[in-house]
Design an enzyme around this catalytic site. Structure first.
Site, short mmCIF file in Angstrom:
data_model
loop_
_atom_site.label_atom_id
_atom_site.label_comp_id
_atom_site.label_asym_id
_atom_site.label_seq_id
_atom_site.Cartn_x
_atom_site.Cartn_y
_atom_site.Cartn_z
N LYS A 126 11.68 -1.66 8.46
CA LYS A 126 10.57 -2.10 7.61
C LYS A 126 11.04 -2.04 6.17
O LYS A 126 11.95 -1.30 5.83
CB LYS A 126 9.38 -1.15 7.79
CG LYS A 126 8.07 -1.76 7.37
CD LYS A 126 7.47 -2.60 8.49
CE LYS A 126 6.22 -3.32 8.06
NZ LYS A 126 5.53 -3.93 9.21
N ASP A 166 4.35 -8.93 5.90
CA ASP A 166 3.37 -7.88 6.16
C ASP A 166 2.35 -8.03 5.01
O ASP A 166 2.24 -9.13 4.45
CB ASP A 166 4.04 -6.48 6.17
CG ASP A 166 3.15 -5.40 6.77
OD1 ASP A 166 3.10 -5.26 8.00
OD2 ASP A 166 2.48 -4.68 5.99
N THR A 210 -0.35 -12.28 15.43
CA THR A 210 -0.80 -10.88 15.39
C THR A 210 -2.29 -10.80 15.70
O THR A 210 -2.73 -10.00 16.54
CB THR A 210 -0.48 -10.24 14.02
OG1 THR A 210 0.88 -10.49 13.71
CG2 THR A 210 -0.74 -8.76 14.05
N SER A 378 7.80 -13.25 16.46
CA SER A 378 8.98 -13.32 15.59
C SER A 378 10.24 -13.38 16.45
O SER A 378 11.19 -14.11 16.14
CB SER A 378 9.05 -12.08 14.68
OG SER A 378 8.25 -12.23 13.54
P1 NDP Z 1 -2.53 -9.63 4.25
O1 NDP Z 1 -1.88 -9.30 2.97
O2 NDP Z 1 -2.58 -11.02 4.73
O3 NDP Z 1 -4.04 -9.07 4.26
C1 NDP Z 1 -4.31 -7.74 4.03
C2 NDP Z 1 -5.81 -7.53 4.07
O4 NDP Z 1 -6.09 -6.13 4.06
C3 NDP Z 1 -6.53 -8.10 2.85
O5 NDP Z 1 -7.84 -8.44 3.19
C4 NDP Z 1 -6.52 -6.91 1.90
O6 NDP Z 1 -7.53 -6.95 0.90
C5 NDP Z 1 -6.76 -5.77 2.85
N1 NDP Z 1 -6.15 -4.55 2.31
C6 NDP Z 1 -4.85 -4.37 1.98
N2 NDP Z 1 -4.65 -3.14 1.47
C7 NDP Z 1 -5.84 -2.55 1.49
C8 NDP Z 1 -6.28 -1.28 1.08
N3 NDP Z 1 -5.45 -0.37 0.54
N4 NDP Z 1 -7.62 -0.97 1.26
C9 NDP Z 1 -8.46 -1.90 1.80
N5 NDP Z 1 -8.08 -3.14 2.18
C10 NDP Z 1 -6.80 -3.45 2.03
O7 NDP Z 1 -1.80 -8.68 5.33
P2 NDP Z 1 -1.76 -8.84 6.93
O8 NDP Z 1 -3.03 -9.42 7.41
O9 NDP Z 1 -0.48 -9.46 7.29
O10 NDP Z 1 -1.68 -7.30 7.37
C11 NDP Z 1 -2.84 -6.52 7.68
C12 NDP Z 1 -2.42 -5.32 8.53
O11 NDP Z 1 -1.83 -5.78 9.74
C13 NDP Z 1 -1.39 -4.37 7.91
O12 NDP Z 1 -1.67 -3.05 8.35
C14 NDP Z 1 -0.09 -4.83 8.52
O13 NDP Z 1 0.89 -3.81 8.52
C15 NDP Z 1 -0.56 -5.16 9.92
N6 NDP Z 1 0.29 -6.06 10.70
C16 NDP Z 1 0.64 -7.28 10.23
C17 NDP Z 1 1.41 -8.14 11.01
C18 NDP Z 1 1.73 -9.52 10.56
O14 NDP Z 1 2.32 -10.25 11.37
N7 NDP Z 1 1.37 -9.96 9.37
C19 NDP Z 1 1.93 -7.71 12.30
C20 NDP Z 1 1.45 -6.43 12.75
C21 NDP Z 1 0.67 -5.64 11.95
P3 NDP Z 1 -7.11 -7.32 -0.64
O15 NDP Z 1 -6.75 -8.76 -0.61
O16 NDP Z 1 -8.34 -7.00 -1.43
O17 NDP Z 1 -5.95 -6.41 -0.97
O1 2IT Z 2 3.95 -4.69 11.54
C1 2IT Z 2 4.49 -5.69 12.08
O2 2IT Z 2 4.76 -5.71 13.28
C2 2IT Z 2 4.80 -6.85 11.24
N1 2IT Z 2 4.47 -6.84 10.05
C3 2IT Z 2 5.53 -8.03 11.82
C4 2IT Z 2 7.01 -7.77 11.84
C5 2IT Z 2 7.87 -8.95 12.23
O3 2IT Z 2 9.09 -8.77 12.12
O4 2IT Z 2 7.38 -10.00 12.63
#
Ligand code: NDP
Ligand code: 2IT
Length: 446
Positions: A126, A166, A210, A378
Site C-alpha cells: 500500500k 484508493d 469494489t 485489478s
Molecule cells: P474516494 O476518495 O472515492 O471516496 C472516499 C469517500 O469517503 C468520500 O465520500 C469521502 O468524503 C469519505 N471520506 C474519506 N475520508 C473520510 C474521513 N476521514 N471521514 C469521513 N469520510 C471520509 O475513495 P474510495 O471510495 O475509493 O474508498 C473508500 C474506502 O474504500 C476506503 O476505506 C478505501 O480504502 C476502501 N477501498 C477502496 C477500494 C477501491 O477500489 N477504490 C478497494 C477496497 C477498499 P470527502 O469527499 O468529504 O473526503
Molecule cells: O484497498 C484496496 O483493496 C484497494 N484500494 C484496491 C487495491 C488494488 O490494487 O486494486
C-alpha cells in the site's frame, strides 16, 4: 499458543510505536489465529507471524511540487511493500491529509490477507501521501502526481509492485501517474498500475468492482438466512467510488438506499438515492454531498457534522474510511433493526463495534473479504494486460461474481471448520493467513 501470539503482538506494538491503526489491524488478525497455530506448529517454528508483521520494504520519500501561486510545497510519499509470497506487491495509493506510516501499514497488512483471499497471484502492499487534494486545481493535482511518480517509478513494476487507487486517487490520478511512469521509463508497461482507463489498458468493471463486490458478498451472506436485498432499507457511508457503486448494485438488487455521506455530513432521501444526481454532484462537479440535497429539493435533507449511522437501516454498508462506525453507532443500528453489515471500506468499524454486532447476531462481513472485489478485478486487469486482451463487461462481471461467491463460501466453510459458524472474521483471517503462511514456508527464510 495464546502465549506465543501475545508475545509476538507485544513485540509488534513495541517495535512500531504510535501506529494506532496498524496495532488495531494486527490485533484483530491475531485474535483469530490461536486455533490455527495449535494445528500447525510449523508456522511458529518458522517465525511466520514475526515475518508477516515486518514489511519486506518500506519506502518514504519527499514529494516537492509547485502550487498555482508559484509557492513550493512539500508532502511525504509512502510505499510499504508488505509481503510478496503470493505474487508482486499489490495495493492502492491513498492521498489524504491523515496519511502517515501507521495508516499505510494497516492498509498494507490488511491487503496481504485480502489479496490471499481473492485466490489471485498477488502479494500485498500500500502507499500514498499526506497530500490533500481538496480545493486543489486539476493542474496542481497533476503536478503532484507527476512528482510522486518521479520517485515511485524506480520501486514499481509488473513483476515487482503494482499500485492502484484508493481514497483521493481515482481514474484521473491513475492517468497522470501512469503518464509520468511511461514518460520516465519510455515503456508502455500497462501491467505496472491498475485502474487505468478502458481505452488505454484498463479493465471494464474495475471502476465498479469494489462497490459491486461488497454488495454481492452481502447478498450471499443474507442468503444464508433466507434473506435478500429486495425491499431492504439500506444506509451507505461515503459518496466516493466504492459508495456510489455499492448504491448502484444494491438498488439493482431491489434494495431501498435512503442515505449516504461525505466527511462533512450526510443526506437522507426517503424516495431512494437518485444516482444520476449523486454522480453529477460528486463525480462530475466534485462538490460536497450537501449539494445533493439542495438539488433534490424538498424530498431530501442534509445533516451537517454528523454520521450517517443516525439513519435507521436493515443493511449498512460503510464505504468511507477507517473507524467511522463506533460502538455507540453499532448499538443504535442494532436497536433500529440492523440485519447485516458489509464493509466496503477498510477497517471502518472499531473493534468494540464489531464485537457488539457479533454478539447481537447481526451478519457481519469484514472488509478484507467483502471489499476484495476491487483488488481481484485489478488482478483481472493485470491478466488482460499480460495477454494484451480486453474482456467484455459481462465476462468480467461474471468473473467478479464468481470470485466474491468463492471468497464468501471459503470464509463460511473455514468458520464452520473451526467451530464458529457464521463468524466471517474468523473465516477470513484464517483462510487468508493459511495461504500466505504456507507460501512463506515453501519459499524458505526470506
Ligand atoms: P474516494 O476518495 O472515492 O471516496 C472516499 C469517500 O469517503 C468520500 O465520500 C469521502 O468524503 C469519505 N471520506 C474519506 N475520508 C473520510 C474521513 N476521514 N471521514 C469521513 N469520510 C471520509 O475513495 P474510495 O471510495 O475509493 O474508498 C473508500 C474506502 O474504500 C476506503 O476505506 C478505501 O480504502 C476502501 N477501498 C477502496 C477500494 C477501491 O477500489 N477504490 C478497494 C477496497 C477498499 P470527502 O469527499 O468529504 O473526503
Ligand atoms: O484497498 C484496496 O483493496 C484497494 N484500494 C484496491 C487495491 C488494488 O490494487 O486494486
Amino acid at each position: 499458543m495464546q502465549v506465543q501470539l501475545e508475545r509476538v503482538l507485544e513485540q509488534v506494538l513495541a517495535r512500531n510505536p504510535g501506529e494506532r491503526e496498524f496495532h488495531q489491524a494486527v490485533t484483530e488478525v491475531f485474535e483469530s489465529l490461536g486455533p490455527v497455530l495449535e494445528r500447525n506448529p510449523q508456522y511458529v517454528d518458522a517465525a511466520v507471524l514475526e515475518r508477516l508483521c515486518e514489511p519486506e520494504r518500506q519506502i518514504i520519500f519527499r514529494v516537492p511540487w509547485v502550487d498555482d501561486h508559484g509557492q513550493v510545497r512539500i508532502n511525504r510519499g509512502f510505499r510499504v511493500e508488505f509481503n510478496s509470497a503470493l505474487g508482486p506487491y499489490k495495493g492502492g495509493l491513498r492521498f489524504h491529509p491523515s496519511v502517515y506510516l501507521g495508516i499505510v501499514k494497516f492498509l498494507g497488512f490488511e491487503q496481504v490477507f485480502k489479496n490471499s483471499l481473492t485466490g489471485m497471484p498477488i502479494g500485498g502492499g500500500k502507499g500514498g501521501s499526506d497530500f490533500d487534494p481538496r480545493g486543489r486545481s486539476a493542474g496542481e493535482v497533476m503536478r503532484f502526481c507527476q512528482s510522486f511518480m518521479t520517485e515511485l517509478y524506480r520501486h514499481i513494476g509488473e513483476y515487482t509492485d503494482v499500485p492502484a487507487g484508493d481514497i483521493g486517487v481515482g481514474g484521473r490520478e491513475i492517468g497522470w501517474l501512469f503518464g509520468q511512469y511511461k514518460r520516465i521509463t519510455n515503456r508502455y508497461e500497462s501491467g505496472v498500475i491498475t485502474g487505468k482507463g478502458v481505452t488505454w489498458g484498463g479493465s471494464l468493471v474495475r471502476t465498479e468492482a469494489t462497490g459491486y463486490g461488497t454488495v454481492l458478498f452481502a447478498e450471499r451472506m443474507l442468503a444464508t438466512r433466507g434473506l435478500s436485498f429486495d425491499g431492504m432499507r439500506v444506509a451507505v457511508s461515503g459518496s466516493g467510488n466504492v459508495a456510489i457503486h455499492a448504491i448502484e448494485k444494491a438498488q439493482a438488487l431491489g434494495g431501498h438506499v435512503v442515505a449516504c455521506s461525505d466527511s462533512l455530513g450526510y443526506v437522507v432521501d426517503e424516495a431512494g438515492i437518485d444516482l444520476e444526481v449523486l454522480r453529477q454532484v460528486r463525480e462530475v462537479e466534485r462538490l460536497p454531498v450537501a449539494e445533493y440535497a439542495t438539488r433534490r429539493g424538498g424530498g431530501a435533507h442534509y445533516v451537517p457534522s454528523a454520521r450517517v449511522w443516525q439513519v435507521d437501516a436493515q443493511v449498512a454498508l460503510p464505504c468511507a474510511t477507517q473507524n467511522e462506525l463506533d460502538e455507540t453507532d453499532a448499538k443504535r443500528l442494532v436497536e433500529s433493526g440492523l440485519l447485516a453489515l458489509a464493509e466496503g471500506a477498510n477497517m471502518p468499524l472499531t473493534p468494540e463495534a464489531v464485537a457488539l454486532l457479533q454478539s447481537a447476531g447481526v451478519l457481519y462481513a469484514p472488509g478484507k473479504a467483502a471489499n476484495a472485489g476491487g483488488v481481484a478485478t485489478s488482478a483481472l486487469e493485470m491478466q488482460q494486460n499480460a495477454s494484451r486482451d480486453a474482456w467484455s463487461f459481462e465476462h468480467t462481471e461474471e468473473r467478479l461474481a464468481g470470485i466474491m461467491a468463492r471468497i464468501h463460501d471459503n470464509c463460511a466453510e473455514t468458520a464452520e471448520e473451526y467451530g464458529d459458524p457464521g463468524n466471517y472474521v474468523l473465516g477470513a483471517n484464517i483462510t487468508g493467513f493459511t495461504k500466505v503462511a504456507d507460501a512463506m514456508l515453501a519459499l524458505g527464510v526470506v
